[in-house]
Design an enzyme around this catalytic site. Structure first.
Site, PDB file in Angstrom:
ATOM      1  N   GLY A  40       0.813  -1.202   0.000  1.00 14.37           N
ATOM      2  CA  GLY A  40       0.000   0.000   0.000  1.00 14.37           C
ATOM      3  C   GLY A  40       0.847   1.253   0.000  1.00 14.37           C
ATOM      4  N   GLY A  41       2.146   1.110   0.287  1.00  7.92           N
ATOM      5  CA  GLY A  41       3.037   2.255   0.248  1.00  7.92           C
ATOM      6  C   GLY A  41       3.147   2.998   1.562  1.00  7.92           C
ATOM      7  N   THR A  42       3.980   4.060   1.552  1.00  8.00           N
ATOM      8  CA  THR A  42       4.243   4.844   2.758  1.00  8.00           C
ATOM      9  C   THR A  42       2.989   5.516   3.280  1.00  8.00           C
ATOM     10  OG1 THR A  42       6.521   5.262   2.061  1.00  8.00           O
ATOM     11  CG2 THR A  42       5.598   6.755   3.692  1.00  8.00           C
ATOM     12  N   CYS A  43       2.168   6.061   2.398  1.00 11.38           N
ATOM     13  CA  CYS A  43       0.987   6.824   2.823  1.00 11.38           C
ATOM     14  C   CYS A  43       0.074   6.001   3.716  1.00 11.38           C
ATOM     15  CB  CYS A  43       0.222   7.322   1.601  1.00 11.38           C
ATOM     16  SG  CYS A  43      -1.288   8.210   2.033  1.00 11.38           S
ATOM     17  N   ILE A 185       6.494  16.855   9.311  1.00 10.82           N
ATOM     18  CA  ILE A 185       6.422  15.637  10.121  1.00 10.82           C
ATOM     19  C   ILE A 185       6.584  15.964  11.598  1.00 10.82           C
ATOM     20  CG2 ILE A 185       7.539  13.426  10.625  1.00 10.82           C
ATOM     21  CD1 ILE A 185       8.260  13.246   7.654  1.00 10.82           C
ATOM     22  N   GLY A 186       7.590  16.779  11.915  1.00  8.96           N
ATOM     23  CA  GLY A 186       7.828  17.138  13.305  1.00  8.96           C
ATOM     24  C   GLY A 186       6.651  17.858  13.929  1.00  8.96           C
ATOM     25  N   GLU A 188       3.428  17.821  12.956  1.00 10.95           N
ATOM     26  CA  GLU A 188       2.247  16.967  13.082  1.00 10.95           C
ATOM     27  C   GLU A 188       2.371  16.022  14.261  1.00 10.95           C
ATOM     28  OE1 GLU A 188       0.873  17.018   8.374  1.00 10.95           O
ATOM     29  OE2 GLU A 188       1.397  15.118   9.314  1.00 10.95           O
ATOM     30  N   ASP A 314       7.949   9.565  -4.561  1.00  9.28           N
ATOM     31  CA  ASP A 314       9.030  10.190  -3.801  1.00  9.28           C
ATOM     32  C   ASP A 314      10.421   9.889  -4.324  1.00  9.28           C
ATOM     33  OD1 ASP A 314       6.947  10.966  -2.230  1.00  9.28           O
ATOM     34  OD2 ASP A 314       7.581   9.904  -0.425  1.00  9.28           O
ATOM     35  N   HIS A 448     -23.925  27.432   4.799  1.00  3.20           N
ATOM     36  CA  HIS A 448     -23.762  28.067   6.113  1.00  3.20           C
ATOM     37  C   HIS A 448     -24.334  27.164   7.203  1.00  3.20           C
ATOM     38  CE1 HIS A 448     -23.717  31.207   9.194  1.00  3.20           C
ATOM     39  NE2 HIS A 448     -24.947  30.797   9.514  1.00  3.20           N
TER      40      HIS A 448
END
Length: 462
Positions: A40-43, A185-186, A188, A314, A448
Site C-alpha cells: 500500500g506504500g508509505t501513505c 512531520i515534526g 504533526e 518520492d 452556512h
C-alpha cells in the site's frame, strides 16, 4: 526468466494505480515489494493515513481529558489499536485489488537491476526461495522514500530513538517527547502527542521557524504550539544523545552563542526529512542517472535517462506528497495512451497542508516572495474567529491570509491556518488554476455555517 510487459518496483500509490491501468489494457504486469508490511506504500502504512488518524484521535483526547495524562494515555492505547485496524484493512484491500487481477503478479522481495531491461529479485527471507530474474519492455520505479537519519553520536540503534515510521508502534505514551526537526512531520507529531498529554520539545537547527511559510502565519502557528505545551527551540545543533535509566538526554548547543544545553525526555523522534529510497536498486547497472540529493533524474513525462525506465512518487525527489504520486500516474498514462499533453510542469502551483491543530495550508507565493518579485499586490487577512463555523467547532484559533495581484485581480498566494484549512485550500487552488479573479470567491455562495464561507470575508477587500 519470466518476461512481462511491465515491471513496477514498489507498492506506492502511483504504482498501484498504474499496475491496474496497465493490467486492464491487457499488459502482463509484475509488481515487486520488498516488505509485506508496506503493501500500500508509505501513505497507508507510515504516512498520511496513520498520522492523520492519530491526530484526529488526539484532538478528541485533548477535548475530553485535557491535562489528565493517565486517562489520555489510555485513549492513546485505544487509538493505536484503531489506527492499526484501519491500516490493516487498507493494506489488505490494496493487495486484494491487485492480486484478483489475472494480469498482475505480486512478488515479495527486493529488486535490483542487472541491466536496463532485467531485474533480479531476492525473495523475502521467510519465503525460503532462491533469487530469480524478471524482464520487461517497460520498468517503473516506485520505491518511495525513507527517513533521513542524521550523523549524531548516540543516535544509531538507540532504543529511545524513533522515526515517523516506528514511533506509532510504541505502546507507551511518552511523558516528554523530544523531536529533532520542525518540518511538517515534526509539527504533526508534536501536535498529536501534545493532544494525548505529552510535553513536547522541538529542537530545530535553523534560526527561522517554518522558513518557507508566510511570516505572519508562521508566528500564529508558533504561538498556537506554545498554548499546547509545545516548546520550539531554534538554533539547536544536536551534538550527541545519551541513554539514561528511563529515557534519553539530548546534548545540544545554541548556534547563535555556543551555549551548551542538556535536555531529558523519554523518547526522541527524528523528523529531519525523508530521502529517495534507491538503496540496493543498482541503478548504475541500468544506466539510470541520480542527482546530488540521491533522487532519480526524470524528464517532464517522468522518463529516466533510460527511455523505457520511468520513476514516479518520492523516489524522484522534490515535493513528496501522495497526491503528486497520483498525478505522476496520470502523466504516465497520458504519455503512454493519451494525447501526450501532460507534464510535471503543468500542475503548479501545488497546495500543501500541515495537519497541526488547527491545520495550516498554503498555495502560491507568500507576501514576502510576492514583494521580492515586484508584483503589485494587496493583502487581506481574516481572523478564524470571524467565521461562525469556527465557533461552532470550538476552534477559533488561527488566521487566513490572501495575496492578490492588483493589476490582474488574480490570487497569487494564500495561507490558511484554521479549522478545515486542507479542504479550503483546494477551493483557492481551483480558482487559481482556472484563472478566476479573486471576486469569484468573494461572491461565491457557500453553505452556512461552513469554514468555506470564510473565503467570502477573506476576499471581501479585493
Amino acid at each position: 526468466m519470466k518476461q512481462y510487459d511491465a515491471i513496477i518496483i514498489g507498492f506506492g500509490k502511483g504504482g498501484k494505480l498504474l499496475a491496474t491501468e496497465l493490467a486492464n489494457r491487457n499488459w502482463k504486469v509484475a509488481v515487486i515489494e520488498r516488505s509485506p508490511e508496506m503493501y500500500g506504500g508509505t501513505c497507508i502504512n507510515a504516512g498520511c493515513i496513520p498520522t492523520k488518524t492519530m491526530i484526529t484521535e488526539s484532538e478528541f483526547a485533548e477535548r475530553v481529558y485535557q491535562n489528565d495524562y493517565n486517562k489520555q494515555s489510555k485513549l492513546y492505547a485505544l487509538a493505536l489499536k484503531r489506527k492499526d485496524k484501519l491500516v490493516t484493512f487498507l493494506r489488505e484491500k490494496n493487495v486484494e485489488n491487485l492480486t484478483r487481477n489475472p494480469n498482475i503478479t505480486l512478488y515479495d522481495g527486493t529488486a535490483s537491476f542487472i541491466c536496463p531491461d532485467t531485474v533480479k529479485v531476492i525473495p523475502s527471507p521467510e519465503k525460503e526461495e532462491a533469487a530469480f530474474e524478471l524482464s520487461a519492455k517497460e520498468i517503473f520505479i516506485n520505491t518511495g522514500s525513507t527517513p533521513i537519519l542524521p550523523a549524531i553520536d548516540g543516535l544509531k540503534n538507540n532504543r529511545y530513538v524513533y522515526t515517523s515510521e516506528t514511533l506509532l508502534h510504541a505502546d507507551i505514551l511518552p511523558h516528554h517527547l523530544l523531536i529533532i526537526g520542525s518540518g511538517a512531520i515534526g509539527l504533526e507529531f508534536a501536535t498529536m502527542y501534545a493532544g494525548f498529554g505529552s510535553k513536547v520539545t522541538i529542537l530545530e537547527a535553523g534560526k527561522r521557524f517554518l522558513p518557507k511559510a508566510d511570516r505572519e502565519i508562521a508566528e500564529y502557528i508558533l504561538e498556537s504550539l506554545k498554548r499546547k505545551n509545545i516548546e520550539v527551540r531554534l538554533n539547536a545543533r544536536i551534538q550527541s544523545l545519551h541513554d539514561t535509566t528511563d529515557g534519553i538526554t539530548a546534548a545540544y548547543t545554541d548556534a547563535s552563542d555556543g551555549t551548551p544545553y542538556f535536555l531529558e525526555g523519554d523518547a526522541l523522534l527524528v523528523a529531519t526529512g525523508r530521502k529517495p529510497m534507491i538503496e540496493n536498486l543498482n541503478l548504475e547497472k541500468a544506466g539510470i542517472q541520480v542527482n546530488a540529493q540521491g533522487a532519480i533524474v526524470v524528464d517532464e513525462q517522468l522518463r529516466t535517462s533510460v527511455p523505457h525506465i520511468w520513476a514516479l512518487g518520492d523516489v524522484k525527489g522534490g515535493e513528496m506528497y501522495d497526491y503528486l504520486s497520483i498525478d505522476d500516474f496520470r502523466i504516465i498514462r497520458d504519455t503512454l495512451f493519451g494525447k501526450k499533453e501532460r507534464s510535471t510542469e503543468d500542475r503548479y502551483p501545488v497546495p500543501y497542508a500541515i495537519f497541526t491543530d488547527p491545520p495550516m495550508a498554503h498555495i502560491g507565493l507568500t507576501e514576502e516572495e510576492a514583494m521580492k518579485r515586484g508584483y503589485p499586490i494587496k493583502v487581506s487577512r481574516l481572523p478564524a474567529s470571524a467565521i461562525p463555523r469556527a465557533r461552532t467547532l470550538q476552534n477559533m484559533d488561527g488566521m487566513l491570509k490572501a495575496i492578490v495581484n492588483t493589476d490582474t485581480e488574480k490570487i497569487i498566494g494564500c495561507s490558511l491556518f484554521c479549522a478545515d484549512a486542507p479542504e479550503l485550500i483546494n477551493l483557492v487552488a481551483f480558482a487559481m488554476k482556472t484563472g478566476q479573479k479573486s471576486s469569484a470567491l468573494r461572491n461565491f455562495i457557500f453553505t452556512h455555517p461552513s469554514m468555506s464561507e470564510g473565503l467570502n470575508g477573506l476576499f471581501k477587500a479585493f
